[in-house]
Design an enzyme around this catalytic site. Structure first.
Site, mmCIF file in Angstrom:
data_model
loop_
_atom_site.group_PDB
_atom_site.id
_atom_site.type_symbol
_atom_site.label_atom_id
_atom_site.label_comp_id
_atom_site.label_asym_id
_atom_site.label_seq_id
_atom_site.Cartn_x
_atom_site.Cartn_y
_atom_site.Cartn_z
ATOM 1 C CG HIS A 19 -1.788 -1.239 1.271
ATOM 2 N ND1 HIS A 19 -1.437 -2.283 2.080
ATOM 3 C CD2 HIS A 19 -2.900 -1.633 0.599
ATOM 4 C CE1 HIS A 19 -2.305 -3.267 1.928
ATOM 5 N NE2 HIS A 19 -3.198 -2.908 1.024
ATOM 6 N N GLY A 20 2.133 1.126 -0.356
ATOM 7 C CA GLY A 20 2.961 2.302 -0.608
ATOM 8 C C GLY A 20 3.492 3.037 0.606
#
Lengths: 175, 408, 275
Positions: free
Chosen positions: A140-141
């Site tokens: 999710h970065g």
């Protein structure tokens, strides 16, 4: 059926309550093993004993991954540049403010030991990636810096530190 | 189910629910208002005990399945891990293992009670046949379960029992290979046995629901064998039957705990603590005690196919009991001759059980043959004739008369 | 009639059982009963005895017998031999454990408490080949895996007396049962005559002799003491939670009897309205 005197009534009620209470205690006691059996068993707990890691073969700039209690532990041998980058950061700008000195053992600035699990939802971040040259979580970065602190993305906290201690200059014991 | 209309929902929620899913009314009519004969004795509590034991076996079984591995190389070890490392694992396994025996003790009492009081007779034939089906399913479940620890008795028990099916001419061999999933009992066999062992208890629970349904349609039999005639003959299920069943369940738990805590391996075999070894057969292969009478019947017959057929026949014949017993009177209380033959039959079953545990040689074979013949004769010859020739005692006018005397 | 049938049945059993017992008695004698600290509803393992038993296992039995399902850590478990964590770590470190290093090379490292007792032979085939075709059985469940026929009516009495120690009694008898073979008995090659072993020819030579193992606690270093100590240890290895089981059993029993009593009076009270 004849009418029941009030004294007898009380005695009967007491008997019913006592029986019901004992039954409830028994039922509660039965639940204990049914719940306890799902907790880690003795062999799992024993396998989670502390482990020792030899740091000598880890070159500067290298990050190794070891496993302790089913969790990946990142051991990063940080370069001067990485240490400086970690120490220079303005703490006010961090989502989870923590100085670099609180994340390493005194006198062992070059060794960063963190649990390699993203604090967002449990993925394993990739090393030497992301704009802070620390870790980048592909799920999710979330982006972590060279001190394993969260800098960007949805993760709420820094990579946690496992309990560990230096046995010698080149050996640590995790757990 | 009678008494449905008497249910008055108390809370607003139950009123709301009753118009949509009348589960409150169902429970009320089946387990609260349901009229039970007032003269039921303690032998009638074993239905409740069996429901309780089914619950115990399912709960402990589901929990054990969380730790068990159905693989030939790992099964024995995973059971030992349960015994050694899993929190309370030893308790859960011993409860489950001795629980199986307790289940069978209760079911045998339940069956013999039905036989003694003629509970299989009109209009309870379907109720009885459902019971026979439950018993068959229990035997299958028990056998499959005993295979799972993968000790020597597990392995060789599975080998012997699956070989029953090799007796059928022509299809025997491919059938057994199909059952095994290999050329002998092995990992595929164990894995499917585990799957079925997990499935069957829920099938049992389903048939139990039908069994209880049929019971509540026909109404309970009682020691007099005559139907309730008025409200005076019955009491509501709750609190009367519930508290009585509850008391006996607790008493039964004392027996259960005695075995589970103090004699956990008494009802098992020492050989099953030896890991399965396909190269060595144990000196004495003996099934669990609850199969012993049927095992004796199997071995009494010198022909393989006939032995297997006799084994299945000895259980299957129970389903025809309602029609083999020709007597109009239900309860053995009023059938002096039947009562004696009942106890003789009971003794024959015990005797067969004892012979099943003995080696199949010498005098034991002769005795087993005599008792096997008697076992079948009881159903095929004695019961039909008794109904015709027996002079029964006069029945009381009503249940309340038999309980309270004629003054009631 | 009921009583007559019952009496006849019992008599039949007794009659049928007697010749069997006599016959078995001639063949293999019943092991004598040993007094165990862990028998009965209040039974507990004797810590000192388990520690002595472990010493015997380590110095003698472990040369041939594995104990694969017991870990070093178990030696410190409650109800067991009662070693301290430090003692366990010390014991474990004396063993060499086969492991793989980071590069996948086979190495031997010092044991840790979480490790299981290493086996004396690499696998069962090696064990067989080294022991005349019969692999020495694993000790993990052996005390529960051995028994002897009790016969009627003793097996019924055992339910009430809680006699559960057939396995340990048999093992003690076996370990002391090496006697000279009767003149008419031909011991096959590789076999040893044993009075209590079914068939009398056992592959294991007499494993224990008086004075062979030194006890630090002053216990007599006799064969009798050795056999009881090692058997006690084997029983613990087979049933490590025996003490917890019996203790919980007692609590459950007391609870159930009280509960049953209350249920009885409740039942009586409820039913009093029906009469």
């Amino acid at each position: 059926m004849t009418t029941v005197s009030s004294a007898e009534h009380t005695r009967r009620d007491f008997l019913y309550i006592a029986t019901g209470a004992i039954g409830a205690v028994g039922a509660a006691a039965v639940v204990v093993p049914l719940i306890a059996q799902m907790n880690p068993d003795a062999s799992t707990i024993a396998a989670g004993a502390p482990i020792e890691v030899d740091l000598a073969p880890v070159a500067e700039g290298q990050i190794i991954k070891v496993f302790w209690r089913s969790k990946p532990i990142f051991i990063s041998h940080r370069s001067k540049k990485e240490i400086e980058a970690a120490q220079k950061v303005d703490l006010g700008s961090l989502p989870d403010p923590q100085p670099d000195s609180a994340r390493v053992k005194p006198g062992h600035d070059q060794w960063l030991v963190v649990v390699g699990i993203c604090t967002h939802l449990g993925c394993i971040p990739l090393a030497h990636q992301g704009q802070y040259e620390g870790w980048f979580c592909p799920c999710h970065g979330s982006v972590y810096d060279t001190s394993g602190r969260i800098r960007q993305g949805p993760a709420p906290a820094n990579l946690p530190l496992p309990p560990y201690a230096f046995v010698s200059d080149t050996k640590i014991r995790i757990g | 189910m009678s008494g449905h209309s008497t249910y008055q929902p108390q809370s607003g929620f139950m009123k709301w629910m009753e118009r949509r899913l009348p589960i409150g009314g169902l429970v009320h009519s089946s387990f609260v208002a349901y009229p039970t004969p007032r003269n039921l004795n303690y032998w009638w509590t074993f239905g409740g005990i069996l429901s309780f034991m089914l619950g115990v076996q399912i709960i402990t079984g589901v929990v054990l399945a969380m730790h068990y591995t159905p693989h030939a190389d790992l099964a024995f070890k995973s059971v030992e891990t349960i015994m050694r490392d899993v929190n309370y694992g030893w308790l859960l396994r011993y409860l489950h293992a001795t629980g199986a025996s307790m289940f069978f003790i209760a079911v045998y009492i339940h069956i013999f009670r039905g036989m003694y009081y003629g509970s299989y007779k009109e209009p309870r034939e379907v109720l009885w046949i459902l019971g026979v089906i439950i018993y068959l399913l229990m035997m299958a479940t028990g056998f499959l379960g005993y295979t799972l620890p993968w000790g020597q008795m597990s392995f060789w028990g599975a080998t012997v029992i699956t070989n029953f099916f090799s007796a059928f001419p022509g299809i025997g061999e491919p059938l057994v290979t199909w059952l095994w999933g290999g050329y002998g009992v092995g990992s595929p066999t164990l894995n499917r046995f585990f799957s079925l062992h997990y499935l069957l208890p829920f099938v049992i629970a389903g048939v139990v629901i039908l069994h209880v349904w049929a019971l509540h349609v026909a109404g309970q039999n009682n020691p007099t064998g005559i139907d309730p005639k008025s409200d005076k003959d019955t009491v509501p299920f709750t609190p009367y039957a519930t508290v009585k069943d509850g008391f006996m369940i607790v008493c039964f738990c004392i027996l259960f705990a005695w075995f589970a805590f103090y004699l956990p391996n008494y009802l098992g075999h020492a050989d099953n603590y030896v890991p399965a070894n396909p190269a060595v057969t144990p000196a004495h292969i003996v099934p669990e005690w609850y199969y012993l009478p049927f095992y004796a019947i199997l071995r009494a017959i010198p022909n393989k196919l006939l032995g297997v057929l006799a084994l299945f026949g000895s259980i299957g014949i129970l389903a025809f009991l309602p029609w083999l017993d020709t007597s109009k009177v239900k309860s053995a209380r009023y059938r002096p001759l039947y009562r004696q033959f009942f106890w003789l039959f009971f003794a024959v079953c015990i005797g067969l059980g004892w012979l099943g545990a003995k080696p199949a040689e010498g005098i034991y074979v002769v005795l087993a043959r005599i008792l096997t013949v008697y076992y079948f004769a009881h159903f095929i010859i004695i019961l039909p004739l008794l109904g015709i020739f027996e002079k029964t005692k006069p029945l009381p006018n009503s249940i309340s008369e038999s309980v309270l005397g004629s003054k009631a | 009639m009921k009583r007559i049938i019952l009496a006849l049945t019992l008599a039949g059993f007794a009659a049928a059982a007697t010749p069997v017992l006599a016959e078995e008695g001639h063949d293999t004698p019943q092991p004598p009963r040993v007094k165990w600290s862990f028998s009965g509803p209040f039974g507990k393992f004797d810590q000192a005895q388990l520690q002595r038993g472990f010493k015997i296992y380590r110095e003698v039995c472990a040369n041939c017998h594995s104990m694969q399902m017991v870990a070093f850590r178990n030696l410190a478990d409650a109800g067991g031999p009662g070693f301290s964590e430090a003692q366990v770590a010390a014991v474990a470190s004396e063993y060499k454990i086969k492991d793989l290093d980071d590069k996948g090379e086979a190495v031997e490292r010092a044991g840790r408490p979480a490790d299981y007792f290493p086996s004396p032979f690499a696998n069962e085939l090696v064990a067989k080949a080294a022991n005349g075709g019969v692999a020495p059985p694993d000790f993990s469940t052996l005390a529960k895996a051995r028994t002897y026929e009790r016969g009627f009516p003793w097996f019924i009495f055992d339910i009430f007396t809680q006699y559960q120690e057939q396995g340990p009694d048999y093992i003690v008898a076996l370990l002391q049962g090496y006697v000279d073979a009767p003149k008419d008995f031909q011991v096959p090659p590789g076999g040893n005559y044993n009075k209590y072993f079914p068939g009398h020819s056992i592959a294991m030579p007499p494993p224990l002799q008086a004075g062979q193992v030194t006890f630090d606690d002053g216990s007599p270093q006799t064969l009798d003491q050795y056999t009881r100590d090692i058997t006690s240890f084997m029983m613990w290895a087979s049933e490590p939670h025996l003490v917890a089981r019996k203790r919980l059993g007692l609590q459950v029993m007391v609870f159930l009897i009280v509960f049953a009593g209350l249920m009885y009076f409740t039942k009586k009270k409820v039913w009093s309205a029906a009469h």
